[in-house]
Scaffold this motif. Structure first.
Motif, PDB file in Angstrom:
ATOM      1  N   THR A  83       0.781  -1.067   0.141  1.00  0.00           N
ATOM      2  CA  THR A  83       0.268  -0.015  -0.257  1.00  0.00           C
ATOM      3  C   THR A  83       0.954   1.173  -0.019  1.00  0.00           C
ATOM      4  OG1 THR A  83      -1.911   0.923   0.984  1.00  0.00           O
ATOM      5  CG2 THR A  83      -0.275   0.392   2.391  1.00  0.00           C
ATOM      6  N   PRO A  84       0.339   2.551  -0.470  1.00  0.00           N
ATOM      7  CA  PRO A  84       1.347   3.406  -0.871  1.00  0.00           C
ATOM      8  C   PRO A  84       1.888   4.186   0.306  1.00  0.00           C
ATOM      9  CG  PRO A  84      -0.961   3.880  -1.612  1.00  0.00           C
ATOM     10  CD  PRO A  84      -0.862   2.593  -1.337  1.00  0.00           C
ATOM     11  N   ASN A  85       0.907   4.229   1.457  1.00  0.00           N
ATOM     12  CA  ASN A  85       1.172   5.193   2.794  1.00  0.00           C
ATOM     13  C   ASN A  85       1.122   4.247   3.872  1.00  0.00           C
ATOM     14  OD1 ASN A  85       1.658   7.900   1.826  1.00  0.00           O
ATOM     15  ND2 ASN A  85      -0.089   7.497   0.571  1.00  0.00           N
ATOM     16  N   VAL A  86       1.850   4.093   4.585  1.00  0.00           N
ATOM     17  CA  VAL A  86       1.853   3.394   5.991  1.00  0.00           C
ATOM     18  C   VAL A  86       2.174   4.350   7.104  1.00  0.00           C
ATOM     19  CG1 VAL A  86       2.487   1.373   7.212  1.00  0.00           C
ATOM     20  CG2 VAL A  86       2.393   1.153   4.883  1.00  0.00           C
ATOM     21  N   LEU A  87       1.387   4.430   8.070  1.00  0.00           N
ATOM     22  CA  LEU A  87       1.523   5.224   9.259  1.00  0.00           C
ATOM     23  C   LEU A  87       1.594   4.301  10.333  1.00  0.00           C
ATOM     24  CD1 LEU A  87       2.267   8.254  10.414  1.00  0.00           C
ATOM     25  CD2 LEU A  87      -0.247   8.368  10.980  1.00  0.00           C
ATOM     26  N   ILE A  88       2.754   4.104  11.155  1.00  0.00           N
ATOM     27  CA  ILE A  88       2.564   3.086  12.095  1.00  0.00           C
ATOM     28  C   ILE A  88       2.692   4.170  13.253  1.00  0.00           C
ATOM     29  CG2 ILE A  88       3.974   1.498  13.282  1.00  0.00           C
ATOM     30  CD1 ILE A  88       5.037   0.405  10.947  1.00  0.00           C
ATOM     31  N   THR A  89       1.794   4.092  14.260  1.00  0.00           N
ATOM     32  CA  THR A  89       1.494   4.969  15.364  1.00  0.00           C
ATOM     33  C   THR A  89       2.528   4.208  16.500  1.00  0.00           C
ATOM     34  OG1 THR A  89      -0.321   4.184  16.103  1.00  0.00           O
ATOM     35  CG2 THR A  89      -0.208   5.948  14.505  1.00  0.00           C
ATOM     36  N   GLY A  90       3.018   4.894  17.379  1.00  0.00           N
ATOM     37  CA  GLY A  90       3.938   4.829  18.315  1.00  0.00           C
ATOM     38  C   GLY A  90       3.219   4.893  19.914  1.00  0.00           C
ATOM     39  N   GLY A  91       2.076   5.042  20.018  1.00  0.00           N
ATOM     40  CA  GLY A  91       1.337   5.618  21.300  1.00  0.00           C
ATOM     41  C   GLY A  91       1.502   4.041  22.118  1.00  0.00           C
ATOM     42  N   ASP A  92       1.389   3.043  21.892  1.00  0.00           N
ATOM     43  CA  ASP A  92       1.686   1.755  22.493  1.00  0.00           C
ATOM     44  C   ASP A  92       3.145   1.357  22.868  1.00  0.00           C
ATOM     45  OD1 ASP A  92       1.808   1.285  19.678  1.00  0.00           O
ATOM     46  OD2 ASP A  92       0.859  -0.789  19.939  1.00  0.00           O
ATOM     47  N   ASN A  94       5.800   8.441  15.464  1.00  0.00           N
ATOM     48  CA  ASN A  94       5.069   7.916  14.587  1.00  0.00           C
ATOM     49  C   ASN A  94       5.890   7.515  13.460  1.00  0.00           C
ATOM     50  OD1 ASN A  94       2.436   7.797  16.149  1.00  0.00           O
ATOM     51  ND2 ASN A  94       1.776   9.808  15.163  1.00  0.00           N
ATOM     52  N   ARG A  95       5.654   6.659  12.650  1.00  0.00           N
ATOM     53  CA  ARG A  95       6.561   6.453  11.459  1.00  0.00           C
ATOM     54  C   ARG A  95       5.731   6.373  10.329  1.00  0.00           C
ATOM     55  NH1 ARG A  95       8.916   3.720  15.961  1.00  0.00           N
ATOM     56  NH2 ARG A  95      10.920   4.007  16.365  1.00  0.00           N
ATOM     57  N   ARG A  96       6.283   7.034   9.237  1.00  0.00           N
ATOM     58  CA  ARG A  96       5.527   7.162   7.922  1.00  0.00           C
ATOM     59  C   ARG A  96       6.326   6.584   6.814  1.00  0.00           C
ATOM     60  NH1 ARG A  96       3.930  11.228   4.130  1.00  0.00           N
ATOM     61  NH2 ARG A  96       2.658  10.513   2.638  1.00  0.00           N
ATOM     62  N   TYR A  97       5.931   5.549   6.021  1.00  0.00           N
ATOM     63  CA  TYR A  97       6.641   4.662   5.159  1.00  0.00           C
ATOM     64  C   TYR A  97       5.546   4.760   3.743  1.00  0.00           C
ATOM     65  CZ  TYR A  97       8.557   2.705   9.114  1.00  0.00           C
ATOM     66  OH  TYR A  97       9.330   2.139  10.328  1.00  0.00           O
ATOM     67  N   ALA A  98       6.570   5.266   2.761  1.00  0.00           N
ATOM     68  CA  ALA A  98       5.792   5.594   1.483  1.00  0.00           C
ATOM     69  C   ALA A  98       6.751   4.956   0.320  1.00  0.00           C
ATOM     70  CB  ALA A  98       5.524   7.153   1.136  1.00  0.00           C
ATOM     71  N   ARG A  99       6.114   4.483  -0.596  1.00  0.00           N
ATOM     72  CA  ARG A  99       7.146   3.781  -1.692  1.00  0.00           C
ATOM     73  C   ARG A  99       7.815   4.819  -2.251  1.00  0.00           C
ATOM     74  NH1 ARG A  99       1.941   1.097  -4.702  1.00  0.00           N
ATOM     75  NH2 ARG A  99       1.291  -0.622  -2.926  1.00  0.00           N
ATOM     76  N   GLY A 100       9.128   4.441  -2.488  1.00  0.00           N
ATOM     77  CA  GLY A 100      10.185   5.248  -2.942  1.00  0.00           C
ATOM     78  C   GLY A 100      10.507   6.418  -2.382  1.00  0.00           C
ATOM     79  N   ARG A 101      10.186   6.400  -0.937  1.00  0.00           N
ATOM     80  CA  ARG A 101      10.656   7.250  -0.047  1.00  0.00           C
ATOM     81  C   ARG A 101      11.174   7.274   1.156  1.00  0.00           C
ATOM     82  NH1 ARG A 101       5.233  11.296   0.011  1.00  0.00           N
ATOM     83  NH2 ARG A 101       6.317  12.400   1.687  1.00  0.00           N
ATOM     84  N   ALA A 102      12.222   7.938   1.884  1.00  0.00           N
ATOM     85  CA  ALA A 102      12.914   7.665   3.029  1.00  0.00           C
ATOM     86  C   ALA A 102      11.715   7.430   4.229  1.00  0.00           C
ATOM     87  CB  ALA A 102      13.814   8.466   3.554  1.00  0.00           C
ATOM     88  N   MET A 103      11.933   6.845   5.392  1.00  0.00           N
ATOM     89  CA  MET A 103      10.976   6.769   6.257  1.00  0.00           C
ATOM     90  C   MET A 103      10.762   8.127   7.120  1.00  0.00           C
ATOM     91  SD  MET A 103      10.805   6.731  10.206  1.00  0.00           S
ATOM     92  CE  MET A 103      12.202   5.758  10.528  1.00  0.00           C
ATOM     93  N   GLN A 104       9.801   8.691   7.344  1.00  0.00           N
ATOM     94  CA  GLN A 104       9.519   9.912   8.011  1.00  0.00           C
ATOM     95  C   GLN A 104       9.051   9.918   9.451  1.00  0.00           C
ATOM     96  OE1 GLN A 104       6.921  12.445   5.769  1.00  0.00           O
ATOM     97  NE2 GLN A 104       7.279  14.453   7.026  1.00  0.00           N
ATOM     98  N   ARG A 105       9.819  10.558  10.589  1.00  0.00           N
ATOM     99  CA  ARG A 105       9.354  10.616  11.774  1.00  0.00           C
ATOM    100  C   ARG A 105       8.599  11.595  12.306  1.00  0.00           C
ATOM    101  NH1 ARG A 105      12.855   7.138  14.936  1.00  0.00           N
ATOM    102  NH2 ARG A 105      12.824   8.686  16.832  1.00  0.00           N
TER     103      ARG A 105
END
Length: 259
Positions: free
Chosen positions: A164-173, A181-192
């Motif tokens: 999937t093109p955009n993944v936001l893994i939340t870190g509240g737990d 929170n970590r955002r992963y997108a195709r062809g882009r570096a991970m964004q914090r």
């Protein structure tokens, strides 16, 4: 007057903290109307989930058909889904809706630890709906479950972003003085994204976030803008959270002055 419509498919929480009520409130706070189809009923309070009763599949499909026949849908948001059969019904619906944006909050386990979806649902979502989604918003626990127990969140994010093109893994737990929170997108570096951690445990924060993303996309925002805004909005709802019962606090999603 008209306003954008989002179709929310999720479960009902009798405490009003999570599920459909959270989705409706988050959508309304953004000036968006939430049409809702319930996938399952739960017996729960602000502490935990004690029972789950799925909606019969034929009636579930009938409800979806009725809504989309009557209303223009600007975005679809999925919360907890009862079964792989429900996932297949939703996949057929998305075929009919064409390019309508889809946001998935892959809810598998409640914050209190109670099971909400059976083991086949996560795999069915990955196999049939993740590729159709413009964004998915799992928390760390859900991301690991979707990746067969992989511990490293970067590996989870990279694996999920292949589907999937955009993944936001939340870190509240997760632990730490900040929520990351970590955002992963195709062809882009991970964004914090780093947010000051607010003391306490909260009921419905994931629903709030995903519905805010769907609402912003329905309003015409890009996924980048929607993900950024939804995190800010959700953090503010947690800062204003209140105790409705004796367990987890509930985000204050609608207040005077909310954009």
């Amino acid at each position: 007057m008209k306003r954008p419509n989002i179709l929310v498919i999720a479960g009902h929480d009798p405490s009003g903290g999570a599920g459909i009520q959270a989705d409706i409130e988050a959508a309304a706070a953004h000036g968006v109307h939430a049409a809702t189809v319930i996938s399952l009923l739960t017996c729960q309070d602000t502490h935990n989930v004690y029972g789950v009763k799925p909606v019969a599949s034929d009636f579930f499909a009938q409800c979806l058909d009725a809504v989309v026949a009557d209303m223009h849908i600007d975005a679809v948001k999925l919360g907890v889904i009862a079964s792989a059969e429900h996932v297949a019904i939703i996949a057929r619906l998305m075929d009919r809706l064409g390019d309508t944006p889809l946001v998935i909050d892959p809810v598998l386990v409640a914050a209190g630890g109670g099971t909400l979806a059976d083991d086949t649902v996560g795999q069915a979502l990955q196999d049939t709906l993740f590729e159709r989604a413009c964004a998915i918003t799992p928390n760390a626990r859900e991301a690991r479950a979707l990746c067969a127990g992989e511990i490293d969140l970067d590996r989870c994010g990279e694996a999920l972003s292949e589907r999937t093109p955009n993944v936001l893994i939340t870190g509240g737990d997760e632990g730490g003085v900040e929520v990351v929170n970590r955002r992963y997108a195709r062809g882009r570096a991970m964004q914090r994204y780093q947010w000051p951690r607010i003391d306490g445990v909260f009921h419905g924060s994931g629903c709030t976030l995903a519905s805010a993303v769907a609402a912003r996309i329905a309003l015409g925002h890009s996924p980048d803008e929607a993900l950024q805004h939804a995190q800010q909005y959700t953090w503010e709802t947690l800062e204003r959270a209140f105790a409705a019962g004796g367990g987890q606090r509930i985000p204050a999603r609608i207040v005077t002055g909310t954009p």
